[in-house]
Design a protein around this motif. Structure first.
Motif, PDB file in Angstrom:
ATOM      1  N   SER A  74      -0.576 -11.410  -9.364  1.00  0.00           N
ATOM      2  CA  SER A  74      -1.159 -10.218 -10.004  1.00  0.00           C
ATOM      3  C   SER A  74      -2.674 -10.327 -10.155  1.00  0.00           C
ATOM      4  O   SER A  74      -3.294  -9.447 -10.739  1.00  0.00           O
ATOM      5  N   GLY A  75      -3.283 -11.398  -9.671  1.00  0.00           N
ATOM      6  CA  GLY A  75      -4.738 -11.539  -9.775  1.00  0.00           C
ATOM      7  C   GLY A  75      -5.120 -12.997  -9.943  1.00  0.00           C
ATOM      8  O   GLY A  75      -4.269 -13.893  -9.925  1.00  0.00           O
ATOM      9  N   ALA A  76      -6.420 -13.223 -10.134  1.00  0.00           N
ATOM     10  CA  ALA A  76      -6.890 -14.614 -10.209  1.00  0.00           C
ATOM     11  C   ALA A  76      -6.400 -15.312 -11.475  1.00  0.00           C
ATOM     12  O   ALA A  76      -6.184 -16.525 -11.465  1.00  0.00           O
ATOM     13  N   THR A  77      -6.216 -14.575 -12.557  1.00  0.00           N
ATOM     14  CA  THR A  77      -5.710 -15.215 -13.767  1.00  0.00           C
ATOM     15  C   THR A  77      -4.336 -15.816 -13.503  1.00  0.00           C
ATOM     16  O   THR A  77      -4.073 -16.997 -13.818  1.00  0.00           O
ATOM     17  N   GLU A  78      -3.459 -15.040 -12.901  1.00  0.00           N
ATOM     18  CA  GLU A  78      -2.126 -15.565 -12.615  1.00  0.00           C
ATOM     19  C   GLU A  78      -2.188 -16.676 -11.564  1.00  0.00           C
ATOM     20  O   GLU A  78      -1.475 -17.683 -11.672  1.00  0.00           O
ATOM     21  N   GLU A 104     -16.054 -23.301 -16.321  1.00  0.00           N
ATOM     22  CA  GLU A 104     -15.011 -22.548 -15.614  1.00  0.00           C
ATOM     23  C   GLU A 104     -14.696 -21.247 -16.344  1.00  0.00           C
ATOM     24  O   GLU A 104     -14.981 -21.087 -17.537  1.00  0.00           O
ATOM     25  N   HIS A 105     -14.035 -20.334 -15.635  1.00  0.00           N
ATOM     26  CA  HIS A 105     -13.542 -19.100 -16.225  1.00  0.00           C
ATOM     27  C   HIS A 105     -12.457 -19.441 -17.252  1.00  0.00           C
ATOM     28  O   HIS A 105     -11.781 -20.460 -17.133  1.00  0.00           O
ATOM     29  N   LYS A 106     -12.284 -18.547 -18.231  1.00  0.00           N
ATOM     30  CA  LYS A 106     -11.251 -18.786 -19.241  1.00  0.00           C
ATOM     31  C   LYS A 106      -9.858 -18.892 -18.642  1.00  0.00           C
ATOM     32  O   LYS A 106      -8.980 -19.535 -19.238  1.00  0.00           O
ATOM     33  N   ILE A 151     -12.060 -26.891  -9.987  1.00  0.00           N
ATOM     34  CA  ILE A 151     -13.492 -26.576 -10.029  1.00  0.00           C
ATOM     35  C   ILE A 151     -13.767 -25.360  -9.161  1.00  0.00           C
ATOM     36  O   ILE A 151     -13.407 -25.317  -7.985  1.00  0.00           O
ATOM     37  N   MET A 152     -14.373 -24.350  -9.776  1.00  0.00           N
ATOM     38  CA  MET A 152     -14.620 -23.088  -9.080  1.00  0.00           C
ATOM     39  C   MET A 152     -15.696 -23.240  -8.013  1.00  0.00           C
ATOM     40  O   MET A 152     -16.482 -24.197  -8.042  1.00  0.00           O
ATOM     41  N   TYR A 153     -15.746 -22.273  -7.105  1.00  0.00           N
ATOM     42  CA  TYR A 153     -16.814 -22.282  -6.102  1.00  0.00           C
ATOM     43  C   TYR A 153     -18.024 -21.543  -6.677  1.00  0.00           C
ATOM     44  O   TYR A 153     -19.013 -22.168  -7.033  1.00  0.00           O
ATOM     45  N   ASN A 155     -19.726 -19.441  -9.710  1.00  0.00           N
ATOM     46  CA  ASN A 155     -19.522 -19.154 -11.130  1.00  0.00           C
ATOM     47  C   ASN A 155     -19.700 -17.657 -11.407  1.00  0.00           C
ATOM     48  O   ASN A 155     -20.629 -17.023 -10.903  1.00  0.00           O
ATOM     49  N   ASN A 156     -18.822 -17.117 -12.250  1.00  0.00           N
ATOM     50  CA  ASN A 156     -18.839 -15.675 -12.500  1.00  0.00           C
ATOM     51  C   ASN A 156     -19.983 -15.225 -13.398  1.00  0.00           C
ATOM     52  O   ASN A 156     -20.336 -14.059 -13.399  1.00  0.00           O
ATOM     53  N   GLU A 157     -20.579 -16.116 -14.166  1.00  0.00           N
ATOM     54  CA  GLU A 157     -21.690 -15.689 -15.030  1.00  0.00           C
ATOM     55  C   GLU A 157     -23.049 -15.936 -14.399  1.00  0.00           C
ATOM     56  O   GLU A 157     -23.975 -15.158 -14.590  1.00  0.00           O
ATOM     57  N   SER A 180      -9.361 -24.636  -6.636  1.00  0.00           N
ATOM     58  CA  SER A 180     -10.649 -23.969  -6.803  1.00  0.00           C
ATOM     59  C   SER A 180     -10.446 -22.475  -7.036  1.00  0.00           C
ATOM     60  O   SER A 180      -9.757 -21.806  -6.266  1.00  0.00           O
ATOM     61  N   ASP A 181     -11.060 -21.975  -8.099  1.00  0.00           N
ATOM     62  CA  ASP A 181     -11.043 -20.548  -8.393  1.00  0.00           C
ATOM     63  C   ASP A 181     -12.156 -19.903  -7.554  1.00  0.00           C
ATOM     64  O   ASP A 181     -13.334 -20.108  -7.831  1.00  0.00           O
ATOM     65  N   CYS A 182     -11.761 -19.154  -6.555  1.00  0.00           N
ATOM     66  CA  CYS A 182     -12.759 -18.546  -5.659  1.00  0.00           C
ATOM     67  C   CYS A 182     -12.813 -17.032  -5.821  1.00  0.00           C
ATOM     68  O   CYS A 182     -13.155 -16.308  -4.878  1.00  0.00           O
ATOM     69  N   ALA A 183     -12.501 -16.554  -7.029  1.00  0.00           N
ATOM     70  CA  ALA A 183     -12.487 -15.107  -7.269  1.00  0.00           C
ATOM     71  C   ALA A 183     -13.841 -14.470  -6.959  1.00  0.00           C
ATOM     72  O   ALA A 183     -13.906 -13.343  -6.480  1.00  0.00           O
ATOM     73  N   GLN A 184     -14.941 -15.177  -7.243  1.00  0.00           N
ATOM     74  CA  GLN A 184     -16.268 -14.596  -7.037  1.00  0.00           C
ATOM     75  C   GLN A 184     -16.826 -14.902  -5.646  1.00  0.00           C
ATOM     76  O   GLN A 184     -17.879 -14.374  -5.292  1.00  0.00           O
ATOM     77  N   ALA A 185     -16.177 -15.755  -4.912  1.00  0.00           N
ATOM     78  CA  ALA A 185     -16.725 -16.171  -3.624  1.00  0.00           C
ATOM     79  C   ALA A 185     -16.091 -15.414  -2.459  1.00  0.00           C
ATOM     80  O   ALA A 185     -16.768 -15.056  -1.491  1.00  0.00           O
ATOM     81  N   PHE A 203      -7.619 -16.193  -5.607  1.00  0.00           N
ATOM     82  CA  PHE A 203      -8.372 -15.003  -5.191  1.00  0.00           C
ATOM     83  C   PHE A 203      -7.913 -13.805  -6.007  1.00  0.00           C
ATOM     84  O   PHE A 203      -6.812 -13.802  -6.551  1.00  0.00           O
ATOM     85  N   THR A 204      -8.780 -12.779  -6.049  1.00  0.00           N
ATOM     86  CA  THR A 204      -8.365 -11.526  -6.674  1.00  0.00           C
ATOM     87  C   THR A 204      -8.962 -10.357  -5.903  1.00  0.00           C
ATOM     88  O   THR A 204     -10.067 -10.469  -5.358  1.00  0.00           O
ATOM     89  N   ALA A 205      -8.223  -9.236  -5.853  1.00  0.00           N
ATOM     90  CA  ALA A 205      -8.656  -8.094  -5.035  1.00  0.00           C
ATOM     91  C   ALA A 205      -9.797  -7.318  -5.674  1.00  0.00           C
ATOM     92  O   ALA A 205     -10.675  -6.816  -4.980  1.00  0.00           O
ATOM     93  N   HIS A 206      -9.794  -7.222  -7.013  1.00  0.00           N
ATOM     94  CA  HIS A 206     -10.719  -6.261  -7.635  1.00  0.00           C
ATOM     95  C   HIS A 206     -12.158  -6.732  -7.705  1.00  0.00           C
ATOM     96  O   HIS A 206     -13.030  -6.003  -8.167  1.00  0.00           O
ATOM     97  N   LYS A 207     -12.449  -7.943  -7.216  1.00  0.00           N
ATOM     98  CA  LYS A 207     -13.839  -8.369  -7.130  1.00  0.00           C
ATOM     99  C   LYS A 207     -14.399  -8.090  -5.731  1.00  0.00           C
ATOM    100  O   LYS A 207     -15.556  -8.367  -5.470  1.00  0.00           O
ATOM    101  N   LEU A 208     -13.553  -7.590  -4.808  1.00  0.00           N
ATOM    102  CA  LEU A 208     -14.057  -7.286  -3.469  1.00  0.00           C
ATOM    103  C   LEU A 208     -13.676  -5.874  -3.025  1.00  0.00           C
ATOM    104  O   LEU A 208     -13.289  -5.631  -1.873  1.00  0.00           O
TER     105      LEU A 208
HETATM  106  C1  LIG Z   1     -12.518 -12.075 -12.444  1.00  0.00           C
HETATM  107  C2  LIG Z   1     -12.257 -13.514 -12.436  1.00  0.00           C
HETATM  108  C3  LIG Z   1     -11.016 -14.037 -12.810  1.00  0.00           C
HETATM  109  C4  LIG Z   1      -9.887 -13.166 -13.312  1.00  0.00           C
HETATM  110  O1  LIG Z   1      -9.340 -12.421 -12.279  1.00  0.00           O
HETATM  111  P1  LIG Z   1      -8.234 -11.312 -12.573  1.00  0.00           P
HETATM  112  O2  LIG Z   1      -7.821 -10.863 -11.245  1.00  0.00           O
HETATM  113  O3  LIG Z   1      -8.943 -10.258 -13.360  1.00  0.00           O
HETATM  114  O4  LIG Z   1      -7.150 -11.948 -13.334  1.00  0.00           O
HETATM  115  C5  LIG Z   1     -10.842 -15.392 -12.736  1.00  0.00           C
HETATM  116  N1  LIG Z   1     -11.817 -16.213 -12.323  1.00  0.00           N
HETATM  117  C6  LIG Z   1     -13.026 -15.752 -11.974  1.00  0.00           C
HETATM  118  C7  LIG Z   1     -14.068 -16.707 -11.512  1.00  0.00           C
HETATM  119  C8  LIG Z   1     -13.287 -14.390 -12.027  1.00  0.00           C
HETATM  120  O5  LIG Z   1     -14.491 -13.945 -11.687  1.00  0.00           O
END
Ligand SMILES: *Cc1c(COP(=O)(O)O)cnc(C)c1O
Length: 505
Positions: A74-78, A104-106, A151-153, A155-157, A180-185, A203-208
């Motif tokens: 369902s997204g990067a959190t899951e 890291e992201h929460k 360790i993420m690739y 950083n989201n902030e 590795s959380d690559c949601a932002q990469a 990965f997550t869809a809503h960041k791309l």
């Molecule tokens: C947005 C984001 C998430 C959360 O992703 P969701 O799809 O909203 O759950 C996790 N990690 C990073 C680095 C993000 O930027």
């Protein structure tokens, strides 16, 4: 949104869905479309399964994976929860020590905290001041009982990039699972998971420019035996993530990945140019600090702290701009960003920071608008604070420009002393083309101090930054016949002028 809608520079929070993606999703919903359950044996099921198969290949292609290595979530959190909880439990017989980074992201830190409550120990490493984790720091922290490192690739902030290749290699040598959380990469930087020592990637869809509510976990074939599911049901996704697959979400995610993939040779350079433009526009403000300066970074994120302004006032005056504030990611606690704090920023600077992030639909004009709006607001706040309260203390004389006044050109203010010590001085300069155009002052103090301040202020117009301070306190005492025991008060006057000079870029 209407024409008066704020300029959107918050792509790291989420992105608008690309219209082509929205159309693709619509084709999977209604009776005329492919609405079937991909698990069904009939034609409707087969049509949905075909769409999902295509999407799986599109997602895999973007990141260099095989389609069978992509598990939809369902997204990067899951994805992060599945990777972290699943790998910790599957490897607990080998050890119960876990490692990650404080920035890291929460969605990584929270599963770690949860595991700490159930018999695991975790180490949270601190990056260097530029946000980067040195591989040697990780190497020193790895233990014989370490079973998982996350360790993420990007950083989201801050956009700071970690050296995934070096960090992952340290884990691979030791047989430690590396996530590795690559949601932002993903979709913003070239990413080839097979060429990297990574086992699990989120990965997550809503960041791309895809929809919210869908993402993926890459599970390297070799890592599959070292990952347990965290939910159980109908066996979909090889039993790793059961549940009826949301065809429309997945089809949208797939097309979003394909569109990002096609633009990967041009879009990062375009975004980097926007980032440079934005920073060049803000960097000339005195006391503006780039967070993560000197570190490799993602092209679409810029995080800046502004000294001498209150964080809440900063964001509240920027209604025309949709950006994230230093405190916003933690708004429920009201705490300043833990990510910036981990980079060594004090809490005031962390609070008075803004994250600008952009993407596919961002134009140069949006960036220019942001530069103007932020400059105006920062200069306005600095010209106000803390003169507004002190200016109303009985005994203050002089005339400052009222803060409400529209600021033409750049307004520079500097002050020193305090009412408590009996002397307080504030100069305000209107500057332009490298010269003081006009100057005003506010002063609280003895008649000699007031006289000297007024006399000095009249000498400021026409001066350059370098020549701003006309001589020394000893010269002034001589010229204005100030008794020698009052020299300390003139030092405060000098400090106020120096403060002006320091703020004048
Ligand atoms: C947005 C984001 C998430 C959360 O992703 P969701 O799809 O909203 O759950 C996790 N990690 C990073 C680095 C993000 O930027």
């Amino acid at each position: 949104m209407n024409d008066a809608a704020p300029v959107y520079l918050d792509y790291a929070a989420t992105t608008p869905v690309d219209p082509r993606v929205a159309r693709e999703m619509q084709q999977c919903l209604t009776a005329e479309g492919d609405f079937g359950n991909a698990s069904s044996a009939h034609a409707y099921g087969a049509a949905a399964a075909a769409r999902i198969g295509r999407a799986r290949a599109q997602v895999a292609a973007l990141v260099g994976a095989d389609a069978q290595e992509i598990t939809f979530t369902s997204g990067a959190t899951e994805s992060n929860n599945l990777a972290i909880l699943g790998a910790a439990h599957a490897n607990a017989h080998r050890g119960r020590h876990l490692l990650t980074l404080r920035t890291e992201h929460k969605a990584v830190l929270d599963p770690y905290r949860h595991l700490e409550k159930s018999g695991f120990t975790a180490t949270y490493l601190t990056p260097a001041r530029n946000g980067v984790l040195e591989p040697a720091v990780l190497a020193a922290a790895l233990r014989p009982d370490t079973v998982l490192v996350s360790i993420m690739y990007a950083n989201n902030e801050t956009g700071v990039l970690q050296d995934i290749r070096a960090l992952g290699a340290l884990c691979r040598e030791r047989g430690i699972v590396f996530h590795s959380d690559c949601a932002q990469a993903a979709g913003k930087l070239a990413l080839d998971v097979h060429a990297l020592p990574v086992d699990l990637v989120s990965f997550t869809a809503h960041k791309l420019c895809g929809p919210k509510g869908v993402g993926a976990l890459y599970v390297a074939r070799s890592a599959r035996p070292r990952l347990w599911p965290v939910s159980f049901g109908g066996g979909q996704e090889q039993g790793l993530r059961p549940g009826t697959l949301p065809t429309h979400q997945i089809a949208g995610f797939g097309l979003a990945c394909e569109l990002a993939h096609r633009e990967l040779s041009t879009e990062p350079a375009r975004l980097e140019a926007l980032r440079v433009r934005l920073w060049e526009g803000l960097a000339t403000l005195p006391d503006a600090h780039l967070n993560g300066a000197g570190a490799p970074h993602a092209p679409g994120i810029l995080n800046v702290s502004f000294g001498g302004v209150d964080g809440e006032s900063l964001i509240s005056g920027l209604e025309g701009l949709a950006v994230s504030a230093g405190a916003a990611c933690n708004s429920e606690t009201g705490e300043p960003s833990y990510v910036l704090r981990a980079l060594g920023r004090d809490s005031r600077l962390a609070e008075s920071s803004l994250r600008f992030s952009f993407g596919r639909f961002t134009r140069e004009s949006d960036v220019d608008f942001a530069v103007r709006a932020v400059r105006r607001q920062v200069l306005r706040l600095r010209s106000m604070s803390p003169a507004a309260p002190i200016a109303s203390v009985p005994g203050v004389v002089g005339a400052a420009w009222p803060p409400e006044e529209e600021i033409a050109g750049e307004l520079v203010a500097g002050e020193a002393g305090s009412p408590a010590e009996g002397t307080w001085v504030r100069f305000q300069l209107r500057v332009g083309a490298g010269k003081v155009k006009d100057a005003r002052f506010l002063v609280l103090g003895c008649p000699h101090t007031m006289d000297t301040v007024a006399w000095l202020c009249a000498q400021l117009p026409g001066r350059s930054r370098e020549a701003l301070v006309p001589g020394s306190p000893a010269d002034w005492a001589e010229a204005r016949a100030v008794p020698v025991e009052k020299l300390g008060r003139l030092l405060v006057v000098e400090d106020a002028l120096r403060a002006c000079r320091a703020r004048w870029a």
